[in-house]
Design an enzyme around this catalytic site. Structure first.
Site, PDB file in Angstrom:
ATOM      1  N   THR A 356       0.659  -1.137   0.064  1.00 18.93           N
ATOM      2  CA  THR A 356       0.190  -0.045   0.034  1.00 18.93           C
ATOM      3  C   THR A 356       0.812   1.294   0.059  1.00 18.93           C
ATOM      4  O   THR A 356       1.726   1.466   1.059  1.00 18.93           O
ATOM      5  CB  THR A 356      -1.002   0.093   1.244  1.00 18.93           C
ATOM      6  N   LYS A 432      -8.074   1.045  -1.717  1.00 17.85           N
ATOM      7  CA  LYS A 432      -7.167   0.596  -0.507  1.00 17.85           C
ATOM      8  C   LYS A 432      -7.384   1.636   0.461  1.00 17.85           C
ATOM      9  O   LYS A 432      -7.541   1.442   1.889  1.00 17.85           O
ATOM     10  CB  LYS A 432      -6.075   0.012  -0.902  1.00 17.85           C
ATOM     11  N   LYS A 500       0.660   5.225   8.128  1.00 15.56           N
ATOM     12  CA  LYS A 500       0.953   5.655   6.869  1.00 15.56           C
ATOM     13  C   LYS A 500      -0.071   5.589   5.747  1.00 15.56           C
ATOM     14  O   LYS A 500      -0.356   6.551   5.156  1.00 15.56           O
ATOM     15  CB  LYS A 500       2.115   4.509   6.298  1.00 15.56           C
TER      16      LYS A 500
HETATM   17  P1  NA7 Z   1       5.821  -5.685   7.710  1.00 13.55           P
HETATM   18  O1  NA7 Z   1       5.584  -7.033   8.438  1.00 13.55           O
HETATM   19  O2  NA7 Z   1       6.084  -4.574   8.461  1.00 13.55           O
HETATM   20  O3  NA7 Z   1       7.117  -6.133   6.617  1.00 13.55           O
HETATM   21  C1  NA7 Z   1       7.619  -5.242   5.871  1.00 13.55           C
HETATM   22  C2  NA7 Z   1       8.380  -5.900   4.613  1.00 13.55           C
HETATM   23  O4  NA7 Z   1       8.858  -4.768   3.804  1.00 13.55           O
HETATM   24  C3  NA7 Z   1       9.493  -6.838   5.170  1.00 13.55           C
HETATM   25  O5  NA7 Z   1       9.559  -7.722   4.136  1.00 13.55           O
HETATM   26  C4  NA7 Z   1      10.676  -5.816   5.106  1.00 13.55           C
HETATM   27  O6  NA7 Z   1      12.060  -6.437   5.074  1.00 13.55           O
HETATM   28  C5  NA7 Z   1      10.360  -5.089   3.928  1.00 13.55           C
HETATM   29  N1  NA7 Z   1      10.954  -3.781   3.838  1.00 13.55           N
HETATM   30  C6  NA7 Z   1      10.832  -2.747   4.499  1.00 13.55           C
HETATM   31  N2  NA7 Z   1      11.844  -1.797   3.931  1.00 13.55           N
HETATM   32  C7  NA7 Z   1      12.510  -2.220   3.074  1.00 13.55           C
HETATM   33  C8  NA7 Z   1      13.240  -1.610   2.039  1.00 13.55           C
HETATM   34  N3  NA7 Z   1      13.936  -0.411   2.127  1.00 13.55           N
HETATM   35  N4  NA7 Z   1      13.747  -2.371   1.101  1.00 13.55           N
HETATM   36  C9  NA7 Z   1      13.397  -3.438   0.934  1.00 13.55           C
HETATM   37  N5  NA7 Z   1      12.489  -4.455   1.757  1.00 13.55           N
HETATM   38  C10 NA7 Z   1      11.982  -3.592   2.724  1.00 13.55           C
HETATM   39  O7  NA7 Z   1       4.652  -5.455   6.680  1.00 13.55           O
HETATM   40  P2  NA7 Z   1       3.292  -6.192   6.271  1.00 13.55           P
HETATM   41  O8  NA7 Z   1       3.821  -7.319   5.583  1.00 13.55           O
HETATM   42  O9  NA7 Z   1       2.487  -6.047   7.464  1.00 13.55           O
HETATM   43  O10 NA7 Z   1       2.904  -5.230   5.233  1.00 13.55           O
HETATM   44  C11 NA7 Z   1       3.406  -4.943   3.768  1.00 13.55           C
HETATM   45  C12 NA7 Z   1       2.453  -4.076   3.069  1.00 13.55           C
HETATM   46  O11 NA7 Z   1       1.219  -4.500   3.035  1.00 13.55           O
HETATM   47  C13 NA7 Z   1       2.379  -2.851   3.596  1.00 13.55           C
HETATM   48  O12 NA7 Z   1       2.309  -1.678   2.616  1.00 13.55           O
HETATM   49  C14 NA7 Z   1       1.060  -2.594   4.341  1.00 13.55           C
HETATM   50  O13 NA7 Z   1       0.528  -1.471   4.425  1.00 13.55           O
HETATM   51  C15 NA7 Z   1       0.228  -3.643   3.364  1.00 13.55           C
HETATM   52  P3  NA7 Z   1      12.681  -6.773   6.112  1.00 13.55           P
HETATM   53  O14 NA7 Z   1      12.225  -8.217   6.562  1.00 13.55           O
HETATM   54  O15 NA7 Z   1      12.468  -6.022   7.441  1.00 13.55           O
HETATM   55  O16 NA7 Z   1      14.106  -7.259   5.680  1.00 13.55           O
END
Ligand code: NA7
Length: 548
Positions: A356, A432, A500
């Site tokens: 999102t 959304k 957010k």
């Molecule tokens: P989470 O559980 O907070 O997970 C966030 C994911 O995003 C996780 O895999 C993170 O990797 C990844 N992440 C965060 N920052 C980065 C950057 N800069 N580069 C690559 N990957 C990143 O979120 P949810 O699964 O609850 O939600 C995901 C989306 O769905 C979000 O937009 C919600 O609003 C709806 P990590 O494991 O920390 O390395």
């Protein structure tokens, strides 16, 4: 269900304001006064307390099959463990014939209404800053004229501390009733309270019909902050219940014919983990990548392939899904030189953005993908941890129609419904954001109401009960009020993502000059909760900001 119970059956019997308690239906005792509507009541012997009471049919449940729902794992009242031991002994000593008959009658447990779940009773906080609440002083303190289990359910004791002083959960071994249930039901379905890998078998080859049993609809303590937007495990499957729309009964199955296309998945956060699990379970070939690589390990064990970068995943797959935290994360993943998604896009490669994020970034990503000959679809999902684990998300899609159709089996595996909202990338994001804006304001309002109730001397348990009785009885209110009541903020939908989404919705409102008074105010409350350190907690922790 209770009507088909009979004398001698082992049950959970729930008295108002008490947790459900192990008991046995016995012949009535002439010394104990019969209630008026005795026809609809069972006479119960309570294990542990060894008291008796008349209990209405609707609050008596078979013991076997409902243990997960009623077994208290924290703040176990005195006598509860003894009662469990006693009933398990009774099961062990049951003659085989009686057990076979019992199993046959009880192998299809009814869903249990949320308000009857035992976790409702565990209202004390573990958090040091939790204000002390006055204890309920009504039915629970009544005498035993009618034989209530007075000695037991009201008493609260702390879980045993370990050597570091932390609370520990008792290690759970398989009890006789669990073994029996396992034999009787032979279900292979997973549940959110289990390890998500527990029901994996070896990797399946794509192309065949996979039958998938839906998990039991139930609420464990960890599900109290279950995402309300998509139905509630454990909610009665009455007409109009979101849960019934969501999943139906445990015996129903979902048939998915997995696409032979190679699927990539970027992002193994709360949402990604559940979705990938369901893609694998339904037989899809999935290649995963996550920024923190170790999160891939269990998925690889479960049959996934691992990509070393977003670019590599895109190169190895036909369709790549991405579900990461926010706009920054999406930009990093897509646009990073050499290792980003864009670098792997060639003519015909498909990319589906599920995070999102704001509409502008959606447009930028779509244009960049299309400029390299790639195909773009956005597909943010409604739902959080539990619906993701149960394959019960709602998928909102817009962009390339053919790609939407090609995603059919994936969407079937992860969701209960997918909606195509048009070819315009951005439409799904707008939908959304509006849905999550409503959710955020509702939960913020609930938090304020409960914070005020506390200040004016009301018992929050009463407030939650009254809310659950009227027209506000919906999964959102019920689950989040329980989370607030029990101070259980394990993230089902992280508060920082809710804030957010409110921020993004307000930006969208700005663009179209739509006044958003309520959402703006709610956003401030979530900002405060983040400042207080609750960003990674569940959205229900917004209560901490309201009561601060
Ligand atoms: P989470 O559980 O907070 O997970 C966030 C994911 O995003 C996780 O895999 C993170 O990797 C990844 N992440 C965060 N920052 C980065 C950057 N800069 N580069 C690559 N990957 C990143 O979120 P949810 O699964 O609850 O939600 C995901 C989306 O769905 C979000 O937009 C919600 O609003 C709806 P990590 O494991 O920390 O390395």
């Amino acid at each position: 269900m209770a009507a088909k119970l009979q004398i001698g059956d082992l049950v959970w019997a729930k008295m108002k304001s008490f947790p459900a308690w192990p008991g046995k239906i016995v012949e009535s005792n002439p010394d104990i006064k019969k209630p008026k509507n005795v026809k609809n009541q069972h006479f119960i012997f309570f294990f542990g307390s060894e008291n008796f009471a008349w209990i209405p049919f609707e609050t008596v449940y078979p013991y076997i099959g409902n243990k997960e729902k009623f077994l208290l794992t924290t703040r176990i009242p005195r006598g509860f463990k003894e009662a469990i031991d006693a009933i398990e002994d009774a099961i062990k000593n049951m003659p085989e014939e009686a057990m076979a008959d019992y199993q046959q009658r009880m192998s299809r447990p009814d869903p249990v209404p949320e308000e009857l779940n035992n976790s409702v009773e565990s209202a004390d906080s573990d958090s040091p800053d939790k204000p002390k609440r006055k204890k309920r002083s009504r039915e629970s303190d009544r005498g035993t004229e009618d034989g209530t289990p007075k000695k037991t359910p009201r008493l609260k004791s702390k879980s045993p501390p370990d050597s570091s002083g932390k609370k520990v959960r008792p290690v759970k071994s398989l009890t006789p009733s669990e073994k029996i249930l396992k034999r009787a039901k032979m279900t292979a379905s997973s549940s959110p309270s289990q390890n998500i890998f527990s029901s994996f078998s070896a990797k399946k080859s794509p192309g065949k019909i996979r039958e998938r049993k839906l998990p039991e609809l139930r609420v464990s303590e960890s599900d109290l902050s279950y995402d309300p937007s998509l139905g509630a495990p454990g909610m009665p499957l009455s007409s109009g219940s979101l849960a019934s729309e969501a999943g139906g009964t445990p015996s129903q199955v979902k048939s998915v014919i997995p696409t032979p296309m190679r699927i990539g998945f970027l992002g193994l956060g709360i949402m990604g983990q559940g979705m990938v699990m369901n893609l694998l379970r339904s037989g899809h070939e999935v290649t995963v990548w996550n920024r923190t690589a170790q999160k891939c390990r269990d998925f690889v064990k479960a049959g996934a392939l691992k990509g070393n970068s977003p670019c590599e995943v895109v190169q190895q797959c036909d369709i790549t899904f991405c579900c990461v935290a926010d706009t920054t994360a999406v930009k990093d993943i897509v646009f990073t030189t050499n290792t980003g998604v864009l670098h792997g896009i060639t003519a015909g490669k498909c990319f589906v953005e599920m995070s999102t994020i704001d509409e502008e970034t959606v447009q930028d990503v779509a244009e960049a993908i299309q400029a390299r000959g790639g195909v773009y679809l956005e597909a943010p999902v409604v739902g959080s941890r539990v619906p993701a684990l149960e394959g019960q998300l709602t998928i909102l899609a817009s962009g390339d129609r053919k790609l939407f159709d090609d995603c059919f089996s994936c969407f079937e595996a992860i969701g209960k419904k997918s909606l195509y909202l048009g070819s315009d990338p951005g439409a799904a994001t707008r939908m959304k954001l509006i849905i999550n804006m409503v959710m955020g304001t509702v939960v913020a309002s609930l938090a304020e109401g409960m914070a005020m109730a506390e200040k004016v001397g009301l018992d929050l348990e009463d407030v939650a009960e009254v809310l659950s009785l009227g027209s506000l009885r919906c999964p959102a209110i019920i689950h989040k009020s329980q989370a607030i009541l029990n101070q259980k903020y394990d993230p089902h939908f992280p508060l920082q993502h809710q804030q957010k989404d409110l921020r993004l919705a307000l930006q969208l409102g700005d663009k179209v000059e739509q006044p958003l008074y309520i959402a703006a105010a709610a956003n401030e409350l979530y900002k405060k909760a983040r400042r207080l350190g609750y960003g990674e907690s569940d959205i229900s922790a917004v209560f901490r900001a309201a009561s601060n």
